[in-house]
Motif scaffolding. Structure first.
Motif, PDB file in Angstrom:
ATOM      1  N   GLU A  40       4.549  -9.146  -1.782  1.00  0.00           N
ATOM      2  CA  GLU A  40       4.904  -8.129  -2.767  1.00  0.00           C
ATOM      3  C   GLU A  40       5.462  -6.913  -2.034  1.00  0.00           C
ATOM      4  O   GLU A  40       4.790  -6.317  -1.199  1.00  0.00           O
ATOM      5  CB  GLU A  40       3.663  -7.710  -3.566  1.00  0.00           C
ATOM      6  CG  GLU A  40       3.064  -8.864  -4.346  1.00  0.00           C
ATOM      7  CD  GLU A  40       1.753  -8.498  -5.028  1.00  0.00           C
ATOM      8  OE1 GLU A  40       1.198  -7.414  -4.742  1.00  0.00           O
ATOM      9  OE2 GLU A  40       1.279  -9.300  -5.839  1.00  0.00           O
ATOM     10  N   LEU A  41       6.708  -6.579  -2.348  1.00  0.00           N
ATOM     11  CA  LEU A  41       7.346  -5.413  -1.733  1.00  0.00           C
ATOM     12  C   LEU A  41       7.506  -4.339  -2.795  1.00  0.00           C
ATOM     13  O   LEU A  41       8.000  -4.608  -3.892  1.00  0.00           O
ATOM     14  CB  LEU A  41       8.714  -5.784  -1.164  1.00  0.00           C
ATOM     15  CG  LEU A  41       9.417  -4.666  -0.405  1.00  0.00           C
ATOM     16  CD1 LEU A  41       8.727  -4.365   0.928  1.00  0.00           C
ATOM     17  CD2 LEU A  41      10.881  -5.002  -0.175  1.00  0.00           C
ATOM     18  N   TYR A  42       7.071  -3.125  -2.472  1.00  0.00           N
ATOM     19  CA  TYR A  42       7.157  -2.001  -3.402  1.00  0.00           C
ATOM     20  C   TYR A  42       8.037  -0.910  -2.813  1.00  0.00           C
ATOM     21  O   TYR A  42       7.819  -0.482  -1.671  1.00  0.00           O
ATOM     22  CB  TYR A  42       5.767  -1.417  -3.675  1.00  0.00           C
ATOM     23  CG  TYR A  42       4.835  -2.399  -4.331  1.00  0.00           C
ATOM     24  CD1 TYR A  42       4.806  -2.540  -5.707  1.00  0.00           C
ATOM     25  CD2 TYR A  42       3.999  -3.206  -3.559  1.00  0.00           C
ATOM     26  CE1 TYR A  42       3.952  -3.459  -6.322  1.00  0.00           C
ATOM     27  CE2 TYR A  42       3.146  -4.126  -4.162  1.00  0.00           C
ATOM     28  CZ  TYR A  42       3.130  -4.249  -5.537  1.00  0.00           C
ATOM     29  OH  TYR A  42       2.293  -5.156  -6.133  1.00  0.00           O
ATOM     30  N   ALA A  43       9.026  -0.460  -3.590  1.00  0.00           N
ATOM     31  CA  ALA A  43       9.827   0.708  -3.219  1.00  0.00           C
ATOM     32  C   ALA A  43       9.110   1.927  -3.777  1.00  0.00           C
ATOM     33  O   ALA A  43       8.763   1.964  -4.960  1.00  0.00           O
ATOM     34  CB  ALA A  43      11.227   0.592  -3.817  1.00  0.00           C
ATOM     35  N   LEU A  44       8.869   2.916  -2.899  1.00  0.00           N
ATOM     36  CA  LEU A  44       8.120   4.107  -3.300  1.00  0.00           C
ATOM     37  C   LEU A  44       8.972   5.361  -3.173  1.00  0.00           C
ATOM     38  O   LEU A  44       9.858   5.433  -2.322  1.00  0.00           O
ATOM     39  CB  LEU A  44       6.877   4.269  -2.408  1.00  0.00           C
ATOM     40  CG  LEU A  44       5.937   3.064  -2.312  1.00  0.00           C
ATOM     41  CD1 LEU A  44       4.795   3.363  -1.344  1.00  0.00           C
ATOM     42  CD2 LEU A  44       5.400   2.677  -3.671  1.00  0.00           C
ATOM     43  N   ASP A  45       8.651   6.372  -3.988  1.00  0.00           N
ATOM     44  CA  ASP A  45       9.383   7.637  -3.929  1.00  0.00           C
ATOM     45  C   ASP A  45       8.701   8.624  -2.980  1.00  0.00           C
ATOM     46  O   ASP A  45       8.972   9.819  -3.011  1.00  0.00           O
ATOM     47  CB  ASP A  45       9.524   8.254  -5.322  1.00  0.00           C
ATOM     48  CG  ASP A  45       8.194   8.706  -5.915  1.00  0.00           C
ATOM     49  OD1 ASP A  45       7.140   8.603  -5.233  1.00  0.00           O
ATOM     50  OD2 ASP A  45       8.197   9.159  -7.075  1.00  0.00           O
ATOM     51  N   ILE A 100       5.611   4.122  -7.535  1.00  0.00           N
ATOM     52  CA  ILE A 100       6.347   2.864  -7.424  1.00  0.00           C
ATOM     53  C   ILE A 100       7.643   2.932  -8.232  1.00  0.00           C
ATOM     54  O   ILE A 100       7.612   3.105  -9.448  1.00  0.00           O
ATOM     55  CB  ILE A 100       5.483   1.674  -7.885  1.00  0.00           C
ATOM     56  CG1 ILE A 100       4.238   1.553  -6.991  1.00  0.00           C
ATOM     57  CG2 ILE A 100       6.297   0.382  -7.877  1.00  0.00           C
ATOM     58  CD1 ILE A 100       3.223   0.530  -7.488  1.00  0.00           C
ATOM     59  N   LEU A 101       8.764   2.825  -7.535  1.00  0.00           N
ATOM     60  CA  LEU A 101      10.068   2.816  -8.190  1.00  0.00           C
ATOM     61  C   LEU A 101      10.467   1.405  -8.587  1.00  0.00           C
ATOM     62  O   LEU A 101      11.248   1.216  -9.519  1.00  0.00           O
ATOM     63  CB  LEU A 101      11.132   3.396  -7.248  1.00  0.00           C
ATOM     64  CG  LEU A 101      10.947   4.857  -6.852  1.00  0.00           C
ATOM     65  CD1 LEU A 101      11.972   5.246  -5.793  1.00  0.00           C
ATOM     66  CD2 LEU A 101      11.063   5.756  -8.071  1.00  0.00           C
ATOM     67  N   VAL A 120      11.917   6.289  -0.737  1.00  0.00           N
ATOM     68  CA  VAL A 120      11.582   7.009   0.492  1.00  0.00           C
ATOM     69  C   VAL A 120      10.920   6.061   1.496  1.00  0.00           C
ATOM     70  O   VAL A 120      11.130   6.167   2.699  1.00  0.00           O
ATOM     71  CB  VAL A 120      10.639   8.201   0.179  1.00  0.00           C
ATOM     72  CG1 VAL A 120      10.119   8.853   1.450  1.00  0.00           C
ATOM     73  CG2 VAL A 120      11.361   9.216  -0.701  1.00  0.00           C
ATOM     74  N   SER A 121      10.139   5.113   0.985  1.00  0.00           N
ATOM     75  CA  SER A 121       9.484   4.139   1.865  1.00  0.00           C
ATOM     76  C   SER A 121       9.179   2.874   1.082  1.00  0.00           C
ATOM     77  O   SER A 121       9.291   2.842  -0.145  1.00  0.00           O
ATOM     78  CB  SER A 121       8.194   4.719   2.458  1.00  0.00           C
ATOM     79  OG  SER A 121       7.170   4.776   1.480  1.00  0.00           O
ATOM     80  N   TYR A 122       8.782   1.837   1.831  1.00  0.00           N
ATOM     81  CA  TYR A 122       8.371   0.566   1.225  1.00  0.00           C
ATOM     82  C   TYR A 122       6.961   0.227   1.685  1.00  0.00           C
ATOM     83  O   TYR A 122       6.541   0.605   2.779  1.00  0.00           O
ATOM     84  CB  TYR A 122       9.282  -0.583   1.673  1.00  0.00           C
ATOM     85  CG  TYR A 122      10.738  -0.392   1.360  1.00  0.00           C
ATOM     86  CD1 TYR A 122      11.250  -0.674   0.104  1.00  0.00           C
ATOM     87  CD2 TYR A 122      11.606   0.070   2.339  1.00  0.00           C
ATOM     88  CE1 TYR A 122      12.598  -0.497  -0.179  1.00  0.00           C
ATOM     89  CE2 TYR A 122      12.958   0.257   2.068  1.00  0.00           C
ATOM     90  CZ  TYR A 122      13.443  -0.033   0.810  1.00  0.00           C
ATOM     91  OH  TYR A 122      14.776   0.138   0.542  1.00  0.00           O
ATOM     92  N   THR A 123       6.262  -0.527   0.844  1.00  0.00           N
ATOM     93  CA  THR A 123       4.979  -1.114   1.224  1.00  0.00           C
ATOM     94  C   THR A 123       5.056  -2.601   0.924  1.00  0.00           C
ATOM     95  O   THR A 123       5.499  -2.997  -0.160  1.00  0.00           O
ATOM     96  CB  THR A 123       3.809  -0.488   0.420  1.00  0.00           C
ATOM     97  OG1 THR A 123       3.715   0.888   0.749  1.00  0.00           O
ATOM     98  CG2 THR A 123       2.491  -1.179   0.744  1.00  0.00           C
ATOM     99  N   LEU A 124       4.627  -3.415   1.896  1.00  0.00           N
ATOM    100  CA  LEU A 124       4.554  -4.863   1.719  1.00  0.00           C
ATOM    101  C   LEU A 124       3.090  -5.276   1.686  1.00  0.00           C
ATOM    102  O   LEU A 124       2.313  -4.857   2.539  1.00  0.00           O
ATOM    103  CB  LEU A 124       5.245  -5.578   2.887  1.00  0.00           C
ATOM    104  CG  LEU A 124       5.134  -7.110   2.865  1.00  0.00           C
ATOM    105  CD1 LEU A 124       6.068  -7.718   1.822  1.00  0.00           C
ATOM    106  CD2 LEU A 124       5.424  -7.695   4.238  1.00  0.00           C
TER     107      LEU A 124
END
Length: 185
Positions: A146-151, A173-174, A66-70
């Motif tokens: 660090e890139l995180y794919a989130l739900d 975190i996906l 749904v979104s990413y966090t860097l």
């Protein structure tokens, strides 16, 4: 299909290679940086106020993103400065449809054009975004992108701290992907 829970931490760096991974791997890359390679001076305090953020791109997000966090931080602690490492940049609520951050992301506002929020942990302007690496003289420091794919989307204000962002990510975190750049002065 989604790959099983293998590999532990590390975002796919190092490890045994080969292996029959199911499907393509979520991966953060940069045309300006080889993983564990040196950062170009233009992305560091060597060029003072002319420093810009490096271009970043990612591919193969996990299903359900749904979104990413860097989060960009200096992995090397500084003696006498406490245990926490140094945060250099944090961008959250990057839309799932966004697959790149261009070079020289504007740092004059906490909110980006696509609705993402950014901070470098200082909490005040004029620079709200990328803070260039600037380690003390000595051996190279390791800067982890660090890139995180989130739900989910993290409902946080522009003033959010790193702790608040990571807490909001917890359980959502996906997949992580990490790119490391080295720099010393």
């Amino acid at each position: 299909g989604q790959a099983g829970a293998g590999g532990g931490q590390g975002g796919g760096r190092g490890g045994a290679g080969g292996g029959g991974a199911a499907g393509p791997v979520f991966r953060l890359t940069s045309t300006a940086l080889i993983d564990s390679g040196g950062l170009n001076y233009k992305y560091t305090c060597s060029v003072a106020a002319a420093a810009v953020s490096p271009p970043l791109a990612w591919a193969n997000p996990p299903m359900g993103t749904v979104s990413y966090t860097l989060i960009l931080h200096d992995m090397d602690p500084r003696p006498m400065r406490g245990l926490n490492d140094i945060l250099h940049w944090m961008v959250w609520n990057i839309p799932a449809t966004t697959m790149t951050l261009p070079e020289n992301v504007a740092n004059t506002s906490a909110t980006l054009a696509d609705g993402s929020m950014q901070s470098n942990g200082n909490g005040q302007g004029p620079n709200f975004g990328f803070r260039p690496p600037c380690p003390p003289a000595g051996p190279p420091h390791h800067y982890a992108f660090e890139l995180y794919a989130l739900d989910t989307k993290t409902e946080l204000p522009a003033t959010a701290t790193r702790d608040e962002v990571t807490k909001a990510m917890d359980g959502h975190i996906l997949g992580p992907s990490v790119l490391v750049g080295l720099y010393n002065r």
